[in-house]
Design an enzyme around this catalytic site. Structure first.
Site, mmCIF file in Angstrom:
data_model
loop_
_atom_site.group_PDB
_atom_site.id
_atom_site.type_symbol
_atom_site.label_atom_id
_atom_site.label_comp_id
_atom_site.label_asym_id
_atom_site.label_seq_id
_atom_site.Cartn_x
_atom_site.Cartn_y
_atom_site.Cartn_z
ATOM 1 N N ASN A 186 -52.455 39.776 15.962
ATOM 2 C CA ASN A 186 -53.374 39.643 14.817
ATOM 3 C C ASN A 186 -53.824 40.966 14.206
ATOM 4 O O ASN A 186 -54.257 40.986 13.053
ATOM 5 C CB ASN A 186 -54.571 38.767 15.195
ATOM 6 C CG ASN A 186 -55.390 39.317 16.325
ATOM 7 O OD1 ASN A 186 -54.930 40.185 17.067
ATOM 8 N ND2 ASN A 186 -56.596 38.834 16.468
ATOM 9 N N GLU A 194 -58.453 42.600 27.142
ATOM 10 C CA GLU A 194 -59.295 42.044 26.076
ATOM 11 C C GLU A 194 -58.668 40.716 25.703
ATOM 12 O O GLU A 194 -57.572 40.673 25.155
ATOM 13 C CB GLU A 194 -59.353 42.991 24.862
ATOM 14 C CG GLU A 194 -60.066 44.303 25.132
ATOM 15 C CD GLU A 194 -61.562 44.178 25.416
ATOM 16 O OE1 GLU A 194 -62.144 43.085 25.202
ATOM 17 O OE2 GLU A 194 -62.156 45.167 25.877
ATOM 18 N N CYS A 200 -60.209 37.321 17.638
ATOM 19 C CA CYS A 200 -60.846 36.969 18.910
ATOM 20 C C CYS A 200 -62.345 36.825 18.714
ATOM 21 O O CYS A 200 -62.994 36.018 19.364
ATOM 22 C CB CYS A 200 -60.540 38.032 19.958
ATOM 23 S SG CYS A 200 -61.064 39.674 19.472
HETATM 24 P P1 NAP Z 1 -50.427 36.389 23.569
HETATM 25 O O1 NAP Z 1 -49.498 35.282 23.284
HETATM 26 O O2 NAP Z 1 -51.120 36.397 24.882
HETATM 27 O O3 NAP Z 1 -49.560 37.728 23.400
HETATM 28 C C1 NAP Z 1 -50.148 38.997 23.576
HETATM 29 C C2 NAP Z 1 -49.075 39.981 23.995
HETATM 30 O O4 NAP Z 1 -48.603 39.659 25.301
HETATM 31 C C3 NAP Z 1 -47.845 39.968 23.097
HETATM 32 O O5 NAP Z 1 -47.360 41.275 22.977
HETATM 33 C C4 NAP Z 1 -46.874 39.104 23.883
HETATM 34 O O6 NAP Z 1 -45.529 39.321 23.544
HETATM 35 C C5 NAP Z 1 -47.181 39.583 25.278
HETATM 36 N N1 NAP Z 1 -46.737 38.683 26.344
HETATM 37 C C6 NAP Z 1 -46.445 37.358 26.273
HETATM 38 N N2 NAP Z 1 -46.099 36.903 27.487
HETATM 39 C C7 NAP Z 1 -46.169 37.949 28.340
HETATM 40 C C8 NAP Z 1 -45.947 38.113 29.739
HETATM 41 N N3 NAP Z 1 -45.575 37.096 30.529
HETATM 42 N N4 NAP Z 1 -46.154 39.332 30.285
HETATM 43 C C9 NAP Z 1 -46.532 40.368 29.531
HETATM 44 N N5 NAP Z 1 -46.771 40.281 28.197
HETATM 45 C C10 NAP Z 1 -46.583 39.087 27.620
HETATM 46 O O7 NAP Z 1 -51.569 36.520 22.450
HETATM 47 P P2 NAP Z 1 -51.406 36.527 20.854
HETATM 48 O O8 NAP Z 1 -50.977 35.157 20.439
HETATM 49 O O9 NAP Z 1 -50.596 37.690 20.424
HETATM 50 O O10 NAP Z 1 -52.909 36.795 20.397
HETATM 51 C C11 NAP Z 1 -53.845 35.770 20.316
HETATM 52 C C12 NAP Z 1 -54.769 35.771 21.500
HETATM 53 O O11 NAP Z 1 -55.218 37.086 21.750
HETATM 54 C C13 NAP Z 1 -56.034 34.966 21.266
HETATM 55 O O12 NAP Z 1 -56.384 34.303 22.445
HETATM 56 C C14 NAP Z 1 -57.064 36.035 20.934
HETATM 57 O O13 NAP Z 1 -58.386 35.654 21.173
HETATM 58 C C15 NAP Z 1 -56.631 37.139 21.803
HETATM 59 N N6 NAP Z 1 -57.102 38.424 21.283
HETATM 60 C C16 NAP Z 1 -58.124 39.028 21.908
HETATM 61 C C17 NAP Z 1 -58.619 40.225 21.440
HETATM 62 C C18 NAP Z 1 -59.772 40.931 22.114
HETATM 63 O O14 NAP Z 1 -59.946 42.111 21.838
HETATM 64 N N7 NAP Z 1 -60.547 40.280 22.958
HETATM 65 C C19 NAP Z 1 -58.051 40.802 20.308
HETATM 66 C C20 NAP Z 1 -57.000 40.141 19.676
HETATM 67 C C21 NAP Z 1 -56.525 38.948 20.189
HETATM 68 P P3 NAP Z 1 -44.730 38.236 22.652
HETATM 69 O O15 NAP Z 1 -45.402 38.240 21.319
HETATM 70 O O16 NAP Z 1 -43.349 38.759 22.626
HETATM 71 O O17 NAP Z 1 -44.859 36.919 23.336
HETATM 72 O O1 G3H Z 2 -59.029 39.756 17.352
HETATM 73 C C1 G3H Z 2 -59.700 40.550 17.987
HETATM 74 C C2 G3H Z 2 -60.156 41.800 17.397
HETATM 75 O O2 G3H Z 2 -60.507 42.708 18.411
HETATM 76 C C3 G3H Z 2 -61.300 41.525 16.465
HETATM 77 O O3 G3H Z 2 -61.604 42.627 15.696
HETATM 78 O O4 G3H Z 2 -63.894 41.910 15.013
HETATM 79 O O5 G3H Z 2 -62.725 43.790 13.856
HETATM 80 O O6 G3H Z 2 -61.964 41.429 13.547
HETATM 81 P P1 G3H Z 2 -62.607 42.430 14.463
#
Ligand code: NAP
Ligand code: G3H
Length: 495
Positions: free
Chosen positions: A175, A271, A305
């Protein structure tokens, strides 16, 4: 790397610009040990806005990924030996290229993750500011000195400085493909670490573009390596390599927890997801509250997130708040990122189906859709759902889409209880014109950060950013990340 560069574009040129490149295919390569790496096996990158293939990145083999770690290890000691000021000077060339390529980066981002062009451009500019602040903050990480006098010891001088941890692995989500990548990469490199960086597949055209710019900036070979491939296929190879000293991961809870269990190191910053509540305590400034709640809930179509993902309030306040929310939601344009619509297609059909199912199940159990509810493929109209109860999954699960449930509760104690019953604990918002009740409620909330009279959000990027419970482990924010990629090393002189 990209077949056609798209620099020096004015926002006014946007229409021509985005139309003229609809059929361009980006064929990007990875970066290992300062060399371009291509592969016969590729991953196709799909534009979420229409599902056309817009490019490819390599699907790397185990051998190539292991070589990236070996290169990072070979480069690390020499890179750490370079003075901080010189490291900044070297990295600044890269920073300048990122700034110069802002329109190209924003265009790729728009096509790759369906982020509105202006928002994508803002992400690039925010990232450049992030880098500048990181360089300044790194200079302020001065060593501490102790004498032991306070323990009655003389003839001793202890100097404690922060040194690099070694080789890091950075894994970023889709994202914020630039900002959440750089917020891991730049603090690690500036402090003398070397890195293997794995971008999210949706986001890896931006990630590999960063590799191309790093090569153009002539970064020393091996300090920054970009590897691509599907996380579910290369995840284990990535996280189990013996060279890894620390890991920074942002993404979903399931992948994060799996990583914690399988990774070679336990020096991990996670995160993860969120279900940030907005607790509305009074009805004194509903216009202002509604503006913040709607901006918080529907920004980048709810794919943050830190998005506000539930409103907790009482019956009478809900009745008065809802018209204000609807007025703000009605202002949100729904459509294509090329037109800078506020609501654009979510990242893929699977993500859309998940959001739609949460909504459908809630409605089947008695919730009422007040606005929205309709969708076209993965484009979901901004949806407000009233009378969601704690029995419904929509009250607890993270949709990552433009849907906001309203949960009506008896009083503040119930609001706090429902807020805290979540497995997530990223942020919360409390809306109240009186500061005392706001502070009392804020104190009770089990989250990383409480925002009073404002939407939940990560920035400004100098602020510490963290989640508790399933929302994360460790702290980010510029200073905190610099601390997390370094360790204390002492030198004690006896004289
Ligand atoms: P995701 O599906 O967990 O993917 C995140 C990263 O992990 C991607 O680079 C993905 O690669 C990789 N990945 C997938 N499977 C893996 C494995 N088995 N081992 C190691 N790496 C692996 O998350 P997303 O869909 O990109 O992002 C959405 C989620 O992230 C939401 O839950 C959101 O809340 C959270 N998020 C949290 C924050 C925060 O700061 N708290 C910020 C942004 C997003 P691939 O794309 O190749 O699968
Ligand atoms: O999606 C997770 C990001 O850490 C959120 O950043 O609050 O600046 O949109 P933001």
């Amino acid at each position: 790397m990209t077949k056609k560069t798209e620099n020096n574009l004015n926002l006014d040129d946007l229409d021509n610009h985005s139309q003229s490149h609809t059929n361009e295919l980006y064929e990007h390569w990875d970066l290992i040990d300062g060399k371009k790496v291509t592969s016969k096996q590729v991953v196709e990158i799909i534009n979420p806005d229409g599902f056309s293939v817009i490019g490819t990145v390599p699907a790397l083999s185990t051998l190539e990924i292991n070589e990236a770690y070996a290169a990072a290890r070979r480069a690390q000691k020499n890179w750490e030996a370079v003075t901080l000021l010189k490291r900044i000077e070297i990295l600044k060339k890269w920073r300048n290229l990122i700034a110069e390529h802002e329109t190209e980066l924003a265009t790729i981002m728009m096509k790759e993750i369906a982020k509105g062009y202006k928002e994508a451009l803002n992400e690039v500019r925010r990232t450049v500011e992030y880098i500048d602040y990181t360089f300044e903050e790194a200079k302020r990480l001065q060593p501490s000195a102790f004498t032991g006098e306070e323990f009655g010891i003389s003839n001793k001088l202890g100097i404690f400085e922060r040194v690099a941890k070694g080789v890091g692995l950075a894994i970023s989500p889709f994202n914020y493909p630039l900002n959440l990548a750089i917020s891991k990469i730049m603090p690690a490199l500036v402090m003398g670490n070397t890195l293997v960086f794995k971008p999210a597949t949706a986001g890896s055209l931006v990630g590999t573009k960063l590799g191309e710019l790093a090569l153009s900036a002539q970064l020393p070979a091996g300090i920054f390596n970009v590897v691509t491939g599907r996380g579910r296929e290369i995840g284990d190879i990535l996280v189990k390599n013996q060279e890894i000293n620390f890991i920074s991961f942002t993404g979903s809870v399931d992948v994060g927890i799996n990583l914690l269990e399988t990774a070679i190191t336990k020096d991990v910053v996670l995160e993860l997801g969120g279900k940030d509540p907005a607790l509305v305590l009074d009805d004194l400034q509903l216009d202002k509250y509604a503006k913040q709640i709607v901006a918080g809930a529907y920004g980048y179509s709810g794919q943050r997130c830190t998005a506000i993902k539930r409103v907790l309030t009482t019956d009478p306040i809900a009745d008065r708040l809802i018209p204000h929310l609807i007025k703000e939601i009605d202002k949100l344009a729904v459509g294509s990122p090329k037109e800078n619509a506020a609501i654009t297609p979510v990242i893929d059909q699977k993500a859309a189906n998940y959001v739609l199912k949460l909504m459908d199940d809630a409605v089947a159990d008695g919730a009422k859709v007040l606005v929205g509810g309709q969708h076209r493929a993965n484009l979901i109209w901004p949806t407000l759902v009233d009378h969601v109860t704690p029995k419904m999954a929509l009250a607890w699960e993270e949709p990552f889409g433009p849907v906001l449930p309203i949960i009506r509760l008896k009083n503040r104690d119930e609001m706090i209880a429902v807020a805290n019953a979540s497995k997530f604990g990223l942020q919360a918002s409390v809306f109240s014109q009186e500061i005392t009740p706001a502070l009392i409620v804020a104190k009770e909330l089990e989250v990383g950060t409480v925002n009073i009279n404002g939407k939940s959000q990560r920035g400004p990027d100098s602020f510490p950013f963290l989640g508790v419970k399933d929302s994360g482990f460790g702290v980010q924010g510029i200073r905190e990340t610099l601390l997390s990629v370094t360790r204390v090393k002492g030198l004690v002189i006896n004289y």
